[in-house]
Design a protein around this motif. Structure first.
Motif, short mmCIF file in Angstrom:
data_model
loop_
_atom_site.label_atom_id
_atom_site.label_comp_id
_atom_site.label_asym_id
_atom_site.label_seq_id
_atom_site.Cartn_x
_atom_site.Cartn_y
_atom_site.Cartn_z
N LEU A 151 0.70 -1.15 0.10
CA LEU A 151 -0.08 -0.06 0.18
C LEU A 151 0.83 1.58 0.04
O LEU A 151 0.56 2.22 -0.70
CB LEU A 151 -0.99 0.15 1.12
CG LEU A 151 -2.24 -1.06 1.31
CD1 LEU A 151 -2.73 -1.01 2.24
CD2 LEU A 151 -3.16 -0.59 0.05
N ALA A 152 2.08 1.08 0.93
CA ALA A 152 2.89 2.27 0.85
C ALA A 152 3.45 2.69 -0.70
O ALA A 152 3.51 3.72 -1.03
CB ALA A 152 3.91 1.99 1.83
N ALA A 153 3.95 1.29 -1.43
CA ALA A 153 4.30 1.63 -2.59
C ALA A 153 3.37 2.21 -3.56
O ALA A 153 3.56 3.22 -4.42
CB ALA A 153 4.93 0.22 -3.10
N LEU A 154 2.31 1.75 -3.56
CA LEU A 154 1.19 2.27 -4.25
C LEU A 154 0.83 3.64 -4.21
O LEU A 154 0.27 4.36 -5.03
CB LEU A 154 -0.16 1.26 -4.10
CG LEU A 154 0.01 -0.15 -4.92
CD1 LEU A 154 -1.23 -0.81 -4.54
CD2 LEU A 154 -0.22 0.09 -6.19
N ALA A 155 0.69 4.03 -2.91
CA ALA A 155 0.57 5.51 -2.68
C ALA A 155 1.63 6.39 -3.27
O ALA A 155 1.35 7.45 -3.90
CB ALA A 155 0.58 5.50 -0.93
N VAL A 156 2.98 5.91 -2.95
CA VAL A 156 3.97 6.54 -3.79
C VAL A 156 3.58 6.52 -5.33
O VAL A 156 4.02 7.69 -5.84
CB VAL A 156 5.24 6.20 -3.45
CG1 VAL A 156 6.33 6.64 -4.12
CG2 VAL A 156 5.58 6.19 -1.82
N LEU A 177 3.55 7.88 6.62
CA LEU A 177 2.05 7.88 6.16
C LEU A 177 1.45 8.97 6.37
O LEU A 177 0.72 9.90 5.72
CB LEU A 177 1.31 6.58 6.68
CG LEU A 177 1.63 5.28 6.07
CD1 LEU A 177 1.29 4.13 6.73
CD2 LEU A 177 1.12 5.16 4.44
N LEU A 178 1.46 9.24 7.74
CA LEU A 178 0.69 10.60 8.42
C LEU A 178 1.30 11.88 7.52
O LEU A 178 0.47 12.85 7.12
CB LEU A 178 0.98 10.74 9.84
CG LEU A 178 0.16 9.88 10.76
CD1 LEU A 178 0.86 9.84 12.09
CD2 LEU A 178 -1.18 10.30 10.66
N SER A 181 10.89 10.17 4.41
CA SER A 181 9.88 10.19 3.70
C SER A 181 9.34 8.67 3.41
O SER A 181 9.92 7.93 3.37
CB SER A 181 9.82 10.92 2.38
OG SER A 181 10.60 10.58 1.36
N LEU A 182 7.83 8.78 2.88
CA LEU A 182 7.29 7.30 2.49
C LEU A 182 8.04 7.03 1.13
O LEU A 182 8.48 5.76 1.04
CB LEU A 182 5.93 7.49 2.10
CG LEU A 182 5.29 6.06 2.20
CD1 LEU A 182 5.40 5.55 3.48
CD2 LEU A 182 3.75 6.59 1.67
N LYS A 183 8.41 7.92 0.41
CA LYS A 183 8.98 7.50 -0.94
C LYS A 183 10.37 6.86 -0.81
O LYS A 183 10.99 5.82 -1.28
CB LYS A 183 9.03 8.61 -1.71
CG LYS A 183 9.80 8.17 -3.27
CD LYS A 183 9.57 9.46 -4.32
CE LYS A 183 9.86 8.94 -5.74
NZ LYS A 183 9.72 10.13 -6.47
#
Length: 286
Positions: free
Chosen positions: A200-205, A239-240, A276-278
Motif C-alpha cells: 500500500l505504501a508503494a502504491l501510494a507513492v 504515512l501521516l 519520507s514514504l518514498k
C-alpha cells in the motif's frame, strides 16, 4: 428480481428458527438447514493452474505455470494470477521443509523430471500435480500461517514493483503492485494485517508520482490502521506526513492527523524515522 431475492432470504431460517419450527415438515427443515449451512461456509483459498507455456531464451528453456489464487464464495469473483517455474516450487518446498520438517511428511512436491520436461503429456501431468500440491499445503495450518506462504505468491512481483518505482516507471509499478495487493488481501485471513503495508505504501507513492492524489490518499489511509495497531513507527510518521500533505491538496480534514504526527515526533524526540514514504519504499527489498 429484488422482490424475489427478498422472498428467498425471508424463507431462509436460522438454527434457532429451525428448532422452534415444529410446524415444518422434515423435508422443509432439511432444506432450510442446508441453506443456513451454505450461507455460513468458511472462507477458503482455492488454487488453479489452468495453463502453462514454454519460455525459450538464448541459453535456457523452461516451463512456466500460471497460478490462479482465489477465495471461495461468490463475493470474490476476481481471479488473480502469477507465473511460477518448477524451480520456484522446489525452492519454496525446501524453505518449508527447513522450518516445519515432520509436519510436511505427507505433502510431497511432484518429482523432478530428468527427461521429457517439454513433453505435452508430462507438462499436463505436472500442472495438475502442482495444483494438488498447493491445495495440500494450504490444508496444513502451519504453512498457510507462515510468512513463506504469501512470499511464494507475491515476492517476485513485489520486488519487481519496487524496482520499477526506483527506476521512475510508476505506471508499470502500480500495475504490478496492484496484482500483489489483490493476492495479499486474499491471504489476509491467515496473515497479519501488516502484510499489505509495504504494498500500500508503494502504491501510494506510485499514484502520487502519477499525479493521482485521490488514489494515493486512499492507499495511504488504508495502510494507516495496521501501522498504528502494530506499532510500525517509521511507516506511521511517513504515512501521516503524506496524508496531511495530500489532505490539504484534496481539501480533506487533516487537523487530527497533523496533531497525531506532531505528537509522534515530540514523543520520540527525534528517534522516529524522519524519512519520507518514498524513501522508505525505495529502500524496501534492496
Amino acid at each position: 428480481m429484488a422482490e424475489a431475492k427478498r422472498d428467498t432470504e425471508a424463507n431462509i431460517m436460522t438454527p434457532d428458527d429451525l428448532l422452534s419450527g415444529s410446524s415444518l415438515t422434515t423435508k422443509e427443515l432439511q432444506q432450510n438447514w442446508r441453506e443456513v449451512k451454505r450461507n455460513d461456509r468458511p472462507v477458503r483459498l482455492l488454487f488453479e493452474i489452468p495453463s502453462s507455456r514454454i519460455v525459450e531464451q538464448a541459453l535456457s528453456k523452461y516451463v512456466v505455470y500460471q497460478v490462479v489464487v482465489m477465495r471461495s464464495g461468490s463475493f470474490d469473483s476476481r481471479r488473480v494470477s502469477v507465473e511460477r517455474r518448477y524451480s520456484d516450487f522446489s525452492r519454496f518446498h525446501h524453505q518449508l521443509l527447513q522450518e516445519f520438517g515432520e509436519e510436511l511428511e505427507e505433502v510431497l512436491l511432484p518429482r523432478k523430471l530428468l527427461t521429457g520436461n517439454f513433453n505435452p503429456d508430462n507438462i499436463q501431468e505436472r500442472r495438475l500435480a502442482l495444483q494438488d500440491y498447493l491445495a495440500k499445503l494450504y490444508s496444513t495450518r502451519c504453512v498457510r500461517h507462515s510468512h513463506h506462504f504469501p512470499a511464494f505468491f507475491t515476492e517476485p512481483e513485489q520486488r519487481r514493483g519496487h524496482s520499477l518505482i526506483r527506476a521512475g516507471q510508476f505506471r508499470a509499478a502500480v500495475e504490478q503492485l496492484q496484482t500483489v495487493l489483490e493476492i495479499q488481501e486474499k491471504l489476509l485471513p491467515w496473515q497479519k494485517p501488516t502484510l499489505v503495508v509495504p504494498t500500500l505504501a508503494a502504491l501510494a507513492v506510485g499514484h502520487r508520482d502519477l499525479d493521482d492524489p485521490e488514489q494515493a490518499f486512499g492507499c495511504a489511509h488504508k495502510a494507516l490502521p495496521p501501522v498504528r495497531r502494530y506499532g510500525l513507527k517509521q511507516y506511521r510518521a511517513a504515512l501521516l506526513e503524506l496524508l496531511v500533505d495530500l489532505g490539504y491538496q484534496l481539501g480533506r480534514p487533516v487537523a487530527q492527523m497533523q496533531e497525531e504526527l506532531t505528537a509522534l515526533r515530540d514523543a520520540e524526540r527525534g528517534e522516529a524515522c524522519c524519512r519520507s514514504l518514498k524513501e522508505l519504499v525505495i529502500q524496501e527489498f534492496l
